[in-house]
Design a protein around this motif. Structure first.
Motif, PDB file in Angstrom:
ATOM      1  N   PRO A  73      53.745  -2.559  95.440  1.00 33.46           N
ATOM      2  CA  PRO A  73      53.453  -2.107  94.085  1.00 33.46           C
ATOM      3  C   PRO A  73      51.969  -2.201  93.785  1.00 33.46           C
ATOM      4  O   PRO A  73      51.287  -3.094  94.279  1.00 33.46           O
ATOM      5  N   GLU A  74      51.503  -1.232  92.970  1.00 30.91           N
ATOM      6  CA  GLU A  74      50.086  -1.237  92.628  1.00 30.91           C
ATOM      7  C   GLU A  74      49.720  -2.438  91.767  1.00 30.91           C
ATOM      8  O   GLU A  74      48.598  -2.931  91.813  1.00 30.91           O
ATOM      9  N   HIS A  75      50.659  -2.892  90.944  1.00 29.68           N
ATOM     10  CA  HIS A  75      50.372  -3.994  90.043  1.00 29.68           C
ATOM     11  C   HIS A  75      51.353  -5.129  90.321  1.00 29.68           C
ATOM     12  O   HIS A  75      52.247  -5.404  89.534  1.00 29.68           O
ATOM     13  N   GLY A  76      51.229  -5.763  91.432  1.00 29.10           N
ATOM     14  CA  GLY A  76      52.085  -6.877  91.797  1.00 29.10           C
ATOM     15  C   GLY A  76      51.620  -8.160  91.138  1.00 29.10           C
ATOM     16  O   GLY A  76      50.682  -8.177  90.346  1.00 29.10           O
ATOM     17  N   PRO A  77      52.282  -9.277  91.427  1.00 32.00           N
ATOM     18  CA  PRO A  77      51.891 -10.556  90.839  1.00 32.00           C
ATOM     19  C   PRO A  77      50.496 -10.959  91.275  1.00 32.00           C
ATOM     20  O   PRO A  77      50.059 -10.661  92.389  1.00 32.00           O
ATOM     21  N   ASP A  78      49.806 -11.634  90.384  1.00 33.60           N
ATOM     22  CA  ASP A  78      48.458 -12.102  90.663  1.00 33.60           C
ATOM     23  C   ASP A  78      48.521 -13.235  91.679  1.00 33.60           C
ATOM     24  O   ASP A  78      49.093 -14.291  91.396  1.00 33.60           O
ATOM     25  N   PRO A  79      47.958 -13.057  92.881  1.00 40.35           N
ATOM     26  CA  PRO A  79      48.059 -14.099  93.913  1.00 40.35           C
ATOM     27  C   PRO A  79      47.315 -15.377  93.558  1.00 40.35           C
ATOM     28  O   PRO A  79      47.540 -16.410  94.179  1.00 40.35           O
ATOM     29  N   SER A  80      46.416 -15.308  92.565  1.00 39.64           N
ATOM     30  CA  SER A  80      45.672 -16.509  92.183  1.00 39.64           C
ATOM     31  C   SER A  80      46.459 -17.403  91.234  1.00 39.64           C
ATOM     32  O   SER A  80      46.048 -18.519  90.943  1.00 39.64           O
ATOM     33  N   VAL A  81      47.596 -16.906  90.729  1.00 38.90           N
ATOM     34  CA  VAL A  81      48.427 -17.677  89.802  1.00 38.90           C
ATOM     35  C   VAL A  81      49.505 -18.421  90.583  1.00 38.90           C
ATOM     36  O   VAL A  81      50.178 -17.849  91.444  1.00 38.90           O
TER      37      VAL A  81
END
Length: 447
Positions: A73-81
């Protein structure tokens, strides 16, 4: 290397590199045998192996087609969170390509069913499969007693609103409990009472008193891997709940939504001890994905006609395509293989979470439940700690944790100050860091 393997590897490479697009029809067996200068049996073997590995699928009388590649997905979960709050399954563990293969098979096998309405009960062939599949959870029942619903949420909505043969009207729920059933009851104005549940279980004397005097039509419970506590009832407690339900003519609605993560073969549901007054609910969202929207309700015969009427009026029938695909997924052994992979991943994360909690929770008045199975656990915080402030501080550190206040009835007097910790969306590598930040912020608040 055998000839069929060379052909298979070449076609696999073309699919991976996008030279053969997802959904594209592949050359015929005759065409490929000429292209690779080999026998037709070699091409048949290569296609068969590629189909087993879910790179391609076949449609009788039509040919072979490439399976669509997984698109990020273009807007997946933020990996920094670092997300300890989500109850949704881990998308990276779920079988998109496998299930797409099953959907394609289902469209071909059940094409005539897709252009007609089904029955409120469900696809007959799936009911037979589920009747056998449920025996692994010690739920022995006839296909006649099974109803397919559009997710377990629909089953809960029907059960809470429909009349019961005991003539009673109040719903009893554990406190805390699944937050959406609380919203459901409030939305429909259904009378509701709560009973405290903690890590140690439930007060059976209080339960008996409520069953005897509280006008209770049904008791909604999550005996295994409770949401949001993560704990499970003992066998003694489950037996007692079944006995009390039968004695006082109360129906138990048993939500066994994480049954597939159980590893203790001796852990049986309440249904196994008392089926005449138990509605057993089973979800397939946690092993497949929530968008499937297939739930299972095993109903006592006395409830079936009313439940069926309410079900038919709410959606006529559940998705025939999802039902047919699930049937194929189970029958082909894909479900069992995927279940084992998910169980292993979640078990490893829970072990990592336990180690992190043991390492960083050196406080005397904050208790953490030490659980090895399921997908979440909880912290019991001091009442004086202002939880919204803590959550805000954690959010600024990019750690997301969920408060349990929505899991309590608004007027329930015995609310505890709790935090829920879920491992479904947090990577194993981030767990230690997240728990370290959590207790660091707790200590700062105290100073």
């Amino acid at each position: 290397m055998k000839e069929y393997a060379k052909v298979m590897i070449d076609i696999e490479r073309q699919i991976e590199e996008g030279l053969i697009r997802g959904g594209q029809k592949l050359p015929s067996i005759r065409e490929l045998s000429l292209h690779y200068s080999c026998s037709k049996s070699t091409i048949i073997r290569a296609y068969t192996e590629l189909e087993k590995r879910h790179f391609i699928y076949s449609i009788p009388q039509s040919g072979y087609y490439a399976v669509l590649k997984k698109v990020q997905p273009e807007h997946g979960p933020d990996p920094s969170v670092i997300d300890f709050s989500s109850a949704s399954p881990d998308a990276d563990l779920f079988p998109y390509l496998d299930f797409q293969h099953c959907l394609n098979k289902a469209i071909d096998m059940y094409r005539s069913h897709l252009f007609t309405y089904g029955t409120p009960q469900g696809l007959p062939s799936l009911l037979n499969v589920l009747s056998k599949h449920l025996t692994s959870h010690q739920v022995f029942t006839s296909p006649d007693n099974i109803m397919i619903t559009s997710g377990v949420q629909q089953a809960l909505a029907i059960l809470c609103t429909m009349p019961f043969p005991n003539g009673k009207s109040t719903v009893l729920i554990e406190q805390p409990s699944y937050h959406l059933i609380i919203q459901l009851l409030e939305c429909h104005g259904i009378p509701v009472k709560g009973i405290t549940r903690s890590e140690s279980g439930i007060d059976l004397d209080e339960l008996e008193h409520l069953f005897r005097t509280g006008d209770i039509k049904l008791f909604y419970t999550i005996p295994r891997f409770h949401n949001p506590l993560g704990t499970s009832y003992s066998e003694k407690t489950k037996k007692a709940i079944g006995e009390l339900a039968k004695r006082y003519d109360v129906y138990v609605v048993e939500d066994d939504y994480l049954a597939d993560l159980e590893s203790d073969t001796k852990s049986d549901p309440i249904f196994a001890y008392e089926s005449s007054h138990v509605v057993y609910l089973k979800s397939y969202s946690k092993i497949l994905f929530p968008g499937l929207r297939v739930g299972v309700a095993v109903l006592p015969p006395v409830l079936q006609e009313t439940f069926s009427t309410y079900k038919r009026l709410s959606d006529i029938d559940s998705s025939m395509l999802s039902q047919a695909a699930l049937e194929i997924y189970i029958q082909n052994g894909m479900f069992e293989r995927r279940k084992q992979k998910i169980k292993t991943s979640y078990h490893n994360r829970m072990q990592k979470l336990n180690r992190a909690l043991d390492a960083y929770n050196d406080t005397e008045d904050i208790h953490h439940a030490r659980l090895t199975l399921g997908v979440h656990t909880h912290l019991v915080l001091p009442d004086r700690m202002h939880v919204p402030t803590l959550l805000n501080k954690l959010s600024k550190k990019r750690v997301v944790v969920k408060e349990i206040e929505p899991s309590y009835l608004p007027l329930f007097e015995q609310q505890q100050s709790l935090l829920k910790l879920s491992i479904t969306k947090v990577s194993e590598d981030d767990i230690d860091e997240g728990i370290s930040i959590l207790f660091s912020e707790i200590k700062k608040m105290r100073r």
